[in-house]
Design a protein around this motif. Structure first.
Motif, PDB file in Angstrom:
ATOM      1  N   MET A  81     128.825  30.632  79.180  1.00 45.17           N
ATOM      2  CA  MET A  81     128.189  29.518  79.154  1.00 45.17           C
ATOM      3  C   MET A  81     128.261  28.625  77.765  1.00 45.17           C
ATOM      4  SD  MET A  81     127.606  28.490  82.296  1.00 45.17           S
ATOM      5  CE  MET A  81     125.840  27.247  82.679  1.00 45.17           C
ATOM      6  N   PRO A  82     129.223  27.869  77.669  1.00 46.29           N
ATOM      7  CA  PRO A  82     128.994  26.974  76.217  1.00 46.29           C
ATOM      8  C   PRO A  82     127.914  26.205  76.211  1.00 46.29           C
ATOM      9  CG  PRO A  82     130.632  25.967  77.762  1.00 46.29           C
ATOM     10  CD  PRO A  82     130.019  27.184  78.481  1.00 46.29           C
ATOM     11  N   LYS A  83     126.774  26.772  75.667  1.00 46.03           N
ATOM     12  CA  LYS A  83     125.586  25.967  75.465  1.00 46.03           C
ATOM     13  C   LYS A  83     124.665  26.525  74.363  1.00 46.03           C
ATOM     14  CE  LYS A  83     123.042  28.313  79.400  1.00 46.03           C
ATOM     15  NZ  LYS A  83     122.532  28.242  80.631  1.00 46.03           N
ATOM     16  N   GLU A  84     123.776  25.600  73.868  1.00 43.77           N
ATOM     17  CA  GLU A  84     122.925  26.057  73.015  1.00 43.77           C
ATOM     18  C   GLU A  84     121.575  25.856  73.395  1.00 43.77           C
ATOM     19  OE1 GLU A  84     123.867  24.282  69.149  1.00 43.77           O
ATOM     20  OE2 GLU A  84     124.098  22.557  70.231  1.00 43.77           O
ATOM     21  N   GLN A  85     120.369  26.469  72.569  1.00 42.67           N
ATOM     22  CA  GLN A  85     119.259  26.123  72.896  1.00 42.67           C
ATOM     23  C   GLN A  85     118.654  25.167  71.761  1.00 42.67           C
ATOM     24  OE1 GLN A  85     116.458  29.635  73.277  1.00 42.67           O
ATOM     25  NE2 GLN A  85     116.182  29.124  75.201  1.00 42.67           N
ATOM     26  N   LYS A  86     117.723  24.386  72.216  1.00 42.55           N
ATOM     27  CA  LYS A  86     117.090  23.298  71.206  1.00 42.55           C
ATOM     28  C   LYS A  86     115.751  22.961  71.515  1.00 42.55           C
ATOM     29  CE  LYS A  86     120.923  20.606  69.145  1.00 42.55           C
ATOM     30  NZ  LYS A  86     121.388  19.317  68.915  1.00 42.55           N
ATOM     31  N   GLN A  87     115.141  22.657  70.690  1.00 46.67           N
ATOM     32  CA  GLN A  87     113.701  22.057  71.069  1.00 46.67           C
ATOM     33  C   GLN A  87     113.801  20.654  71.634  1.00 46.67           C
ATOM     34  OE1 GLN A  87     110.722  22.323  67.872  1.00 46.67           O
ATOM     35  NE2 GLN A  87     110.189  24.313  68.708  1.00 46.67           N
ATOM     36  N   VAL A  88     112.769  20.206  72.459  1.00 43.47           N
ATOM     37  CA  VAL A  88     112.827  18.875  73.402  1.00 43.47           C
ATOM     38  C   VAL A  88     112.896  17.894  72.201  1.00 43.47           C
ATOM     39  CG1 VAL A  88     111.446  17.394  74.612  1.00 43.47           C
ATOM     40  CG2 VAL A  88     111.844  19.789  75.331  1.00 43.47           C
ATOM     41  N   ARG A  89     112.194  18.196  71.012  1.00 47.33           N
ATOM     42  CA  ARG A  89     112.026  17.086  70.013  1.00 47.33           C
ATOM     43  C   ARG A  89     113.276  16.833  69.341  1.00 47.33           C
ATOM     44  NH1 ARG A  89     108.365  20.760  67.328  1.00 47.33           N
ATOM     45  NH2 ARG A  89     106.651  19.414  67.991  1.00 47.33           N
ATOM     46  N   GLU A  90     114.229  17.662  69.309  1.00 49.49           N
ATOM     47  CA  GLU A  90     115.468  17.628  68.491  1.00 49.49           C
ATOM     48  C   GLU A  90     116.377  16.678  69.543  1.00 49.49           C
ATOM     49  OE1 GLU A  90     116.963  21.145  66.572  1.00 49.49           O
ATOM     50  OE2 GLU A  90     115.501  22.031  68.074  1.00 49.49           O
ATOM     51  N   LEU A  91     116.049  16.207  70.712  1.00 50.81           N
ATOM     52  CA  LEU A  91     117.055  15.466  71.480  1.00 50.81           C
ATOM     53  C   LEU A  91     116.743  14.025  71.126  1.00 50.81           C
ATOM     54  CD1 LEU A  91     116.366  17.457  74.732  1.00 50.81           C
ATOM     55  CD2 LEU A  91     118.254  17.814  73.238  1.00 50.81           C
ATOM     56  N   GLN A  92     117.823  13.481  71.581  1.00 52.28           N
ATOM     57  CA  GLN A  92     117.754  11.925  71.512  1.00 52.28           C
ATOM     58  C   GLN A  92     118.567  11.134  72.551  1.00 52.28           C
ATOM     59  OE1 GLN A  92     119.037  10.616  67.570  1.00 52.28           O
ATOM     60  NE2 GLN A  92     120.746  12.293  67.576  1.00 52.28           N
ATOM     61  N   GLU A  93     118.385   9.859  72.833  1.00 54.12           N
ATOM     62  CA  GLU A  93     119.136   9.129  73.513  1.00 54.12           C
ATOM     63  C   GLU A  93     120.755   9.172  73.105  1.00 54.12           C
ATOM     64  OE1 GLU A  93     117.863   5.025  74.086  1.00 54.12           O
ATOM     65  OE2 GLU A  93     115.557   5.907  74.518  1.00 54.12           O
ATOM     66  N   GLY A  94     121.601   9.459  73.944  1.00 56.45           N
ATOM     67  CA  GLY A  94     122.711   9.712  73.830  1.00 56.45           C
ATOM     68  C   GLY A  94     123.281  10.873  73.901  1.00 56.45           C
ATOM     69  N   SER A  95     122.427  11.991  73.490  1.00 56.00           N
ATOM     70  CA  SER A  95     122.844  13.187  73.556  1.00 56.00           C
ATOM     71  C   SER A  95     122.710  14.044  74.773  1.00 56.00           C
ATOM     72  CB  SER A  95     122.088  14.156  72.536  1.00 56.00           C
ATOM     73  OG  SER A  95     120.718  14.027  72.889  1.00 56.00           O
ATOM     74  N   TYR A  96     123.338  15.184  75.025  1.00 63.02           N
ATOM     75  CA  TYR A  96     123.469  16.069  76.054  1.00 63.02           C
ATOM     76  C   TYR A  96     122.369  16.744  76.314  1.00 63.02           C
ATOM     77  CZ  TYR A  96     128.091  14.161  76.151  1.00 63.02           C
ATOM     78  OH  TYR A  96     129.181  13.451  76.135  1.00 63.02           O
ATOM     79  N   VAL A  97     122.053  17.226  77.639  1.00 61.17           N
ATOM     80  CA  VAL A  97     120.949  18.000  78.000  1.00 61.17           C
ATOM     81  C   VAL A  97     121.126  18.792  79.510  1.00 61.17           C
ATOM     82  CG1 VAL A  97     119.094  16.629  78.778  1.00 61.17           C
ATOM     83  CG2 VAL A  97     118.382  18.811  77.724  1.00 61.17           C
ATOM     84  N   MET A  98     120.939  19.712  79.619  1.00 63.18           N
ATOM     85  CA  MET A  98     121.050  20.540  81.081  1.00 63.18           C
ATOM     86  C   MET A  98     119.754  20.160  81.534  1.00 63.18           C
ATOM     87  SD  MET A  98     123.801  22.107  81.039  1.00 63.18           S
ATOM     88  CE  MET A  98     124.084  23.351  82.463  1.00 63.18           C
ATOM     89  N   MET A  99     119.894  19.743  83.047  1.00 66.15           N
ATOM     90  CA  MET A  99     118.707  19.347  83.634  1.00 66.15           C
ATOM     91  C   MET A  99     119.371  19.667  85.289  1.00 66.15           C
ATOM     92  SD  MET A  99     117.004  15.768  82.398  1.00 66.15           S
ATOM     93  CE  MET A  99     118.121  14.368  82.312  1.00 66.15           C
ATOM     94  N   ASP A 100     118.531  20.581  85.875  1.00 62.89           N
ATOM     95  CA  ASP A 100     118.852  21.140  87.080  1.00 62.89           C
ATOM     96  C   ASP A 100     120.256  21.753  87.055  1.00 62.89           C
ATOM     97  OD1 ASP A 100     116.339  20.023  88.006  1.00 62.89           O
ATOM     98  OD2 ASP A 100     117.559  18.330  88.955  1.00 62.89           O
ATOM     99  N   GLN A 101     120.421  22.769  85.918  1.00 60.42           N
ATOM    100  CA  GLN A 101     121.711  23.074  85.848  1.00 60.42           C
ATOM    101  C   GLN A 101     122.990  22.274  85.710  1.00 60.42           C
ATOM    102  OE1 GLN A 101     120.537  25.804  88.875  1.00 60.42           O
ATOM    103  NE2 GLN A 101     119.207  26.406  87.597  1.00 60.42           N
ATOM    104  N   SER A 102     122.737  21.104  85.544  1.00 61.87           N
ATOM    105  CA  SER A 102     123.997  20.102  85.365  1.00 61.87           C
ATOM    106  C   SER A 102     123.846  19.503  83.841  1.00 61.87           C
ATOM    107  CB  SER A 102     123.905  18.987  86.482  1.00 61.87           C
ATOM    108  OG  SER A 102     123.691  19.540  87.746  1.00 61.87           O
ATOM    109  N   PRO A 103     125.006  19.194  83.255  1.00 61.24           N
ATOM    110  CA  PRO A 103     124.958  18.754  81.985  1.00 61.24           C
ATOM    111  C   PRO A 103     124.583  17.297  82.248  1.00 61.24           C
ATOM    112  CG  PRO A 103     127.182  19.377  82.590  1.00 61.24           C
ATOM    113  CD  PRO A 103     126.245  19.812  83.338  1.00 61.24           C
ATOM    114  N   CYS A 104     123.774  16.441  81.267  1.00 64.39           N
ATOM    115  CA  CYS A 104     123.610  15.159  81.607  1.00 64.39           C
ATOM    116  C   CYS A 104     123.239  14.618  80.171  1.00 64.39           C
ATOM    117  CB  CYS A 104     122.052  14.905  82.207  1.00 64.39           C
ATOM    118  SG  CYS A 104     121.706  15.816  83.889  1.00 64.39           S
ATOM    119  N   LYS A 105     123.928  13.264  80.167  1.00 64.50           N
ATOM    120  CA  LYS A 105     123.738  12.524  79.011  1.00 64.50           C
ATOM    121  C   LYS A 105     122.554  11.582  79.115  1.00 64.50           C
ATOM    122  CE  LYS A 105     126.297   9.167  76.263  1.00 64.50           C
ATOM    123  NZ  LYS A 105     127.508   8.454  75.899  1.00 64.50           N
TER     124      LYS A 105
END
Lengths: 280, 124
Positions: free
Chosen positions: B1-25
């Motif tokens: 699976m091409p994914k990496e682990q990050k802390q929630v605080r590192e996220l920002q609007e416009g970036s991607y995150v997995m939610m319910d096993q789906s990639p989301c913007k």
């Protein structure tokens, strides 16, 4: 818990959300105690409503509890709007218990209605109050015109209908002359044909408890005499509820013997009965 | 699976995150202050990159989340049939069929950019 709000979140058609914001109250503070006080003074009411033949505990109401407030209004509104968007995403209607009137901007942003209907003694159309664009005295302006300056809440409605307004600054009365604002004076509310004016459009109903005459609801931050009587406010709630995508009651504080909270709680229940009674 | 682990605080609007096993913007990111008895939390609202579904999550800011590594690739339209286009990747020369977005008008030889995550593709 709001009495009778016994549904689980997954089954909820209505979600009570306390929003105890109390940072810009300009005369008497205390809206931070509003949500818990409204819940408390809802206790003596019967579960059964004769007019609609409904039981409140059968109306699928869930109490989410309070969304804890802190002292940064735009940040808090963004957070609160997110919580309320979750309610909308679950096909439920949010019932926000304020808190100062500022929280309405989050409710409107989440519900995204066509029309903003507001029971209020004040126009709340100031661009800023003491330099602050996110104050309880600016909320109707924010809901109408949004805000370009902050990452606050993007609420943008076609029209604001302010019922029971009886005071404002010259700047506010000037803004109220715009085509997208309708102001109905307290003595004209009872005869105002709100149903025709709404014309089937979706609405958000905000009840600022200071729309009531202070004799009926003393426990509020900026009491303004010559106000509405409770039955007139009740009739407005009954008229708007079937069209409403969201509801709040705000500006209740703890500076009385519970009259303001009692009225707020009763209007909240009226909203649910009137909305549920017409739900498909 | 091409994914990496990050802390929630590192996220920002416009970036991607997995939610319910789906990639989301991410289209909304807000944080709540902790007070005396809570922990700082973040709310993330986003939309599925490939399915367009709205999703949200609420987590402590130091929680770990998966961030999908979505590749942006170049392709060329080989042929168009109704609402589907055959695309050739300009790096690997692999060809595959993609649904044409409603607001796009594609013709053979057009060069496009597309997002690719684990075989899910979307023309941008």
């Amino acid at each position: 818990m709001f009495p009778g709000a016994t549904a689980s979140r997954t089954d909820a058609a209505y979600v009570v959300v306390g929003a105890p914001l109390d940072i810009s109250t300009s005369f008497r503070p205390g809206t931070r105690f509003g949500p818990e006080r409204i819940r408390r003074f809802a206790r003596p009411f019967d579960d059964y409503d004769r007019r609609t033949d409904l039981r409140f505990s059968d109306c699928s109401v869930h109490d989410h509890g309070d969304v804890r407030a802190w002292d940064d209004a735009p940040e808090y509104l963004a957070w609160l709007a997110g919580e309320l968007r979750d309610v909308v995403a679950d096909d439920a209607v949010s019932l926000v218990l304020g808190g100062e009137h500022t929280v309405t901007a989050a409710g409107v942003a989440a519900a995204d209605p066509d029309v903003f209907v507001c029971l209020d003694a004040h126009l709340d159309l100031r661009e800023t109050y003491d330099g602050n664009p996110y104050s309880h005295a600016t909320v109707t302006r924010r809901v109408l015109d949004g805000d370009d300056r902050a990452d606050g809440v993007d609420a943008d409605v076609d029209e604001a209908i302010i019922l029971g307004a009886r005071t404002g600054s010259p700047e506010e009365w000037e803004r109220a002359e715009g085509e997208d604002v309708t102001v109905v004076a307290p003595e004209e509310v009872a005869d105002f044909d709100l149903e025709s004016h709404l014309d089937g459009r979706s609405a958000y109903l905000s009840v600022d408890v200071d729309a009531a005459d202070p004799g009926f609801a003393p426990g509020t931050g900026t009491p303004e005499p010559f106000g509405l009587d409770p039955r007139t406010m009740r009739d407005v709630v009954r008229t708007v509820a079937p069209h409403a995508a969201g509801f709040d009651v705000v500006e209740v504080n703890d500076r009385d013997d519970g009259q303001a909270a009692s009225l707020a709680a009763k209007l909240t229940r009226e909203f649910v009965f009137s909305h549920a009674g017409t739900a498909d | 699976m091409p994914k990496e682990q990050k802390q929630v605080r590192e996220l920002q609007e416009g970036s991607y995150v997995m939610m319910d096993q789906s990639p989301c913007k991410i289209n909304a990111y807000s944080t709540a202050k902790p007070g005396k008895h809570g922990s700082a939390k973040a709310r993330i609202e986003g939309r599925g990159v490939f399915d367009g579904k709205k999703r949200s999550l609420s987590q402590p800011v130091d929680a770990k989340v998966w961030v999908p590594i979505i590749e942006r690739k170049q392709g060329q339209v080989v042929s168009v049939t109704d609402n589907d286009a055959q695309i050739m990747d300009l790096e690997t020369y692999q060809t595959f069929t993609m649904r044409i977005p409603e607001d796009e008008d594609l013709n053979p030889d057009d060069e496009i950019e597309y997002l690719d995550y684990e075989g899910q593709r979307k023309i941008i």
